[in-house]
Motif scaffolding. Sequence first.
Motif, PDB file in Angstrom:
ATOM      1  N   ALA A 692     -22.417 -32.203  39.023  1.00  0.00           N
ATOM      2  CA  ALA A 692     -23.196 -33.364  39.440  1.00  0.00           C
ATOM      3  C   ALA A 692     -24.506 -33.494  38.674  1.00  0.00           C
ATOM      4  N   ASP A 693     -25.014 -32.396  38.131  1.00  0.00           N
ATOM      5  CA  ASP A 693     -26.240 -32.438  37.335  1.00  0.00           C
ATOM      6  C   ASP A 693     -25.986 -32.645  35.855  1.00  0.00           C
ATOM      7  N   GLY A 694     -24.710 -32.750  35.477  1.00  0.00           N
ATOM      8  CA  GLY A 694     -24.377 -32.962  34.075  1.00  0.00           C
ATOM      9  C   GLY A 694     -24.217 -31.700  33.264  1.00  0.00           C
ATOM     10  N   THR A 695     -24.206 -30.539  33.913  1.00  0.00           N
ATOM     11  CA  THR A 695     -23.989 -29.281  33.197  1.00  0.00           C
ATOM     12  C   THR A 695     -22.493 -29.067  32.999  1.00  0.00           C
ATOM     13  N   GLY A 696     -22.113 -28.706  31.778  1.00  0.00           N
ATOM     14  CA  GLY A 696     -20.709 -28.457  31.481  1.00  0.00           C
ATOM     15  C   GLY A 696     -20.372 -26.983  31.600  1.00  0.00           C
ATOM     16  N   TYR A 697     -19.176 -26.680  32.104  1.00  0.00           N
ATOM     17  CA  TYR A 697     -18.717 -25.302  32.267  1.00  0.00           C
ATOM     18  C   TYR A 697     -17.377 -25.143  31.560  1.00  0.00           C
ATOM     19  N   ASP A 706      -0.992 -10.366  30.150  1.00  0.00           N
ATOM     20  CA  ASP A 706       0.334 -10.145  29.580  1.00  0.00           C
ATOM     21  C   ASP A 706       0.281 -10.512  28.102  1.00  0.00           C
ATOM     22  N   ASP A 707       0.344  -9.493  27.239  1.00  0.00           N
ATOM     23  CA  ASP A 707       0.227  -9.702  25.798  1.00  0.00           C
ATOM     24  C   ASP A 707      -1.099 -10.374  25.429  1.00  0.00           C
ATOM     25  N   SER A 708      -2.141 -10.055  26.170  1.00  0.00           N
ATOM     26  CA  SER A 708      -3.463 -10.579  25.856  1.00  0.00           C
ATOM     27  C   SER A 708      -4.500  -9.548  26.269  1.00  0.00           C
ATOM     28  N   SER A 709      -5.744  -9.785  25.887  1.00  0.00           N
ATOM     29  CA  SER A 709      -6.816  -8.859  26.226  1.00  0.00           C
ATOM     30  C   SER A 709      -7.223  -8.951  27.682  1.00  0.00           C
ATOM     31  N   GLY A 710      -6.817 -10.020  28.357  1.00  0.00           N
ATOM     32  CA  GLY A 710      -7.205 -10.214  29.745  1.00  0.00           C
ATOM     33  C   GLY A 710      -8.606 -10.753  29.915  1.00  0.00           C
ATOM     34  N   GLU A 711      -9.319 -10.968  28.821  1.00  0.00           N
ATOM     35  CA  GLU A 711     -10.711 -11.399  28.922  1.00  0.00           C
ATOM     36  C   GLU A 711     -10.797 -12.876  29.313  1.00  0.00           C
ATOM     37  N   THR A 712     -11.603 -13.171  30.326  1.00  0.00           N
ATOM     38  CA  THR A 712     -11.909 -14.535  30.716  1.00  0.00           C
ATOM     39  C   THR A 712     -13.376 -14.793  30.413  1.00  0.00           C
ATOM     40  N   PHE A 713     -13.637 -15.821  29.627  1.00  0.00           N
ATOM     41  CA  PHE A 713     -15.008 -16.183  29.297  1.00  0.00           C
ATOM     42  C   PHE A 713     -15.382 -17.460  30.050  1.00  0.00           C
ATOM     43  N   PHE A 714     -16.557 -17.431  30.610  1.00  0.00           N
ATOM     44  CA  PHE A 714     -17.053 -18.530  31.440  1.00  0.00           C
ATOM     45  C   PHE A 714     -18.499 -18.765  31.048  1.00  0.00           C
ATOM     46  N   TRP A 715     -18.813 -19.951  30.553  1.00  0.00           N
ATOM     47  CA  TRP A 715     -20.188 -20.218  30.161  1.00  0.00           C
ATOM     48  C   TRP A 715     -20.509 -21.699  30.346  1.00  0.00           C
ATOM     49  N   SER A 716     -21.794 -21.977  30.379  1.00  0.00           N
ATOM     50  CA  SER A 716     -22.242 -23.354  30.553  1.00  0.00           C
ATOM     51  C   SER A 716     -22.813 -23.877  29.246  1.00  0.00           C
ATOM     52  N   ILE A 717     -22.797 -25.197  29.122  1.00  0.00           N
ATOM     53  CA  ILE A 717     -23.413 -25.850  27.976  1.00  0.00           C
ATOM     54  C   ILE A 717     -24.422 -26.863  28.489  1.00  0.00           C
ATOM     55  N   ASP A 718     -25.292 -27.289  27.621  1.00  0.00           N
ATOM     56  CA  ASP A 718     -26.398 -28.144  28.020  1.00  0.00           C
ATOM     57  C   ASP A 718     -25.919 -29.381  28.759  1.00  0.00           C
ATOM     58  N   ALA A 719     -26.811 -29.900  29.593  1.00  0.00           N
ATOM     59  CA  ALA A 719     -26.490 -31.091  30.380  1.00  0.00           C
ATOM     60  C   ALA A 719     -25.994 -32.214  29.481  1.00  0.00           C
ATOM     61  N   LEU A 720     -24.961 -32.900  29.959  1.00  0.00           N
ATOM     62  CA  LEU A 720     -24.327 -33.969  29.173  1.00  0.00           C
ATOM     63  C   LEU A 720     -24.625 -35.329  29.792  1.00  0.00           C
TER      64      LEU A 720
END
Length: 720
Positions: A692-697, A706-720
Amino acid sequence: MFSSKSLAALTAALLATTASVAAAETFNRIASFPVELNNPEAEASSSEIITATDDGMTLIYSDSPAGGIGFIDITDPKAPRQGGFMDMGGEPTSVTVIGGKAYVAVNTRENFVEPSGKLVVVDIATKAVEGEFELGGQPDSIAHNKDNTILAIAIENERDEEVNDGAIPQAPTGFLTIVTLTDGAVTETGIKKVELTGLSDVAPDDVEAEFVDFNDADEIAVTLQENNWVAIVDAKTGTVTGGFSTGAVSVEGIDTKNDGAIDFTGSKDDLPREPDSVKWLDNDRLVVANEGDWNGGSRGFTIFNRDGSVAFDSGNALDVQAALLGHYPDFRNKKGVEPEGLEVATFGDIKYIFVAEERSSLIAIYKDTGAEPEYLQSVPSGISPEGLVAIPERNLLATANEVDLREDGLGGSHVMVYELSEAEAAYPQLVSELDADGHPIGWAAISGAVADADKPGILYAVSDSVLSGAPAIYEIDATAKPARIVKKTIITRNGETAQKLDLEGITLDGEGGFWLANEGDSDKLVPHALIRVNAEGEIEDEVGFPVDLLAGQKRFGAEGVAKVGDTLWVAVQREWGDDEKGSVKLLAYNTESEEWGAVRYPLEAAPEGGWVGLSEITVHGDYAYIVERDNQIAGSAALKAIYRVALTDLVPAALDGELPVVTKELVRDLVPDLASNNGYVVDKVESFAIDADGTGYVITDNDGVDDSSGETFFWSIDAL
C-alpha cells in the motif's frame, strides 16, 4: 537430550540471531567459487572433502567424478581464484595437509569384492606427486594429529548397496590404517594396519570405517557407520583402547511422509544413529553426525562422553530449523536433513560446532558450552554440502558442495566461503513461525505473491506443486527482519484438502478472498484454471481456460495473476502452440461478463540452449509490473528483471483475432540483487508484490530443496 520443551526456545534463538544486533558475531557468506573453473574439460566436477594450507591462503578439495584434487586461491577470500587441478589416477575420497604437502586418499578399486586404494603425497607448491603408497583397501576419510607426525586413514571397503538390499556383512571388512611419518615423510615401514573387527554389536566381522579424527592426546576416533559404533585407537601403539555403540534414539515432532505436505506431527522409534563424521570436542568428548546410511535416520547430531554416555542429542532440532527456513526436504523423509559433515573449531574464545546437512543444503552452527550446545544460526551452502574446513586465524569457514547438476541445466558444485564478523546475519531472509500446535509452519517454493490492500508490509503468497499435498496461502509480515510467515491457510475443496493444484499466482478478489492462478499440466490432469477462494481458503469458483485456447496448450501456463477492475490479467509463462516465437500472451478474464481476451507481450531474446518467460504480474498505480526471466543459473544467468506495461496498453482483443502487442519498460535488473548474496545467481525469481505504500517485494522460488540450493531470497526495492 533435546526435548519438545526446547522447541520454543530453539525458534526464539533462530529468529533472534537474524535480528539487527550490531554487536553480535555471525557467519555470513562472502564468496562462492564454481569448481568447474578449475577443470573446464571435465563432464562433471565436484567438491566433497575440503582442507586448507597451513597459512589459510589455499583451499584444496577432493573431486571424485573428475578423479583429482582442486586448488582455490583465497588470498582475497571475497574473490577466490582458480588454483588448478591435479589428476590422482583414481577417485580421491579425502585430503589433508601438513606443511607443504597434501596427503590424498584415493580409491582405485575395480569392484566391491576386490577393494584397493592408495595414499598420494603431493607437493603443493609444485603440484607434483612425490609418492604413492598402497593401502590394501578402499579409503574414505584421512586426518593428521596435532603434531603433524601421524596420519589416520579409514579404510571403508564399502558395501554394494545393490546386493541383499545393501545389508551387511559383505566381505571384505574394512580397517584403520595409521601412517607414522619419518622426518615428515611417508615410508612403507611407517604404515600400520589396525583391525577393528569383533568390536561392534552389528555385523562385527564386517567393519565399515567411515571417518577419523584425532584429539590432542593422539587418540583416533573412528566411526563404523553401518556397525553403529565408534572405536577409539591409540595412534602411537595402534591399539584399540575404547569404543562404544552409538545406540538408537526415538524422535518426535518430525515429518515422516513423502507426500508434498510438511507435517511435523510424526515420530520414529529406536532409530540407530549410524554416524558419519566425528570430531573430538576435547580429549573426553566427541560429536558425531548421524547420517543413518543403512537402517538409521535419527536426523541429528550427538555429543558423547568418551565412555559412550550421551551428553546431548539434537533430536528433531535440525529438521525444525530447516523447516522454519523453507529448507526441509520433504522428498527425502527417511533421513530428514541428513547430517553428514562436521567441523569443530575455536574462533577467539568460542568453540563452534558446524553441522553440514546434505539434504537441506544448510550448515547449522552451534556454540559448544561444555553442556548443551547453544544454537547460533544456519547458513545456506550450495547443493549438498559434504566437507567443511575452518580457518579461525582468518575468521573464515569454507564448505564443499558436492552435487553437479549442470548436465540437467541446473547448478554446479561450488565451494563457499564465510566470514565471522560483527554483522547482522544476511540469511535467512524469510522464515516461518510455529503454528498453534507448536510445530513449524512448513513452507517452500514460494511462487506468487500479492500485497494487502491496506496494510503496508503484509503480503499473501502461494507455493507451487512442490507442496501439492498441502496447497496453501501464506501470510507474510515483511515489516519483520527477516520477513516472517505468520499464518498458513490450507486450500480446500468441499471440506477436503484440494488436489490437482500447481499455484503460481495470487491476487486479491476485493471481497476478502483471493483469485489464484493454477498452472496446468495435461499429463498430470492438472487444469489450466483460475480459482477463487474465500479468506478461509475454501474454493468458491473455478474457471477453466477456454477450449479454443487450450488447443495450443503447453505445460508452461499461468505464472501470475493481477486484478484491474473486473478483469483478471494472467501472465502465461512461455509461448503456446499459437504464439510466435518470442511472444507470450497476457490473458484477460472479465469476472462479470465471463469473457476472455488477450494482448501479446514481447520477450527478450532467449539464451542459447535456454528459454525466457514470465514469472509474475502485479498492478500498482498506472502500471502492470511483470517479472521476466531466463531459466539459466549461476554463471549462465543473464535475465532476471522487472518490466512494466502501462494499464492503458492493456486493452484485450478477442482470442480468435489479431492480438495487440504491448510496449514494455525496464524497471529493474535483478541479477545484481541476486549476486549480492555471494552465492550463485538462482534461476527462479517467481514473486513480486507492491504494498500500500508502494514498496516492492521480490521473492525467489527454492524448488523445495529438490535439485536446488533451497535458498529463498526476499528483499524490497524502492517505493514505486
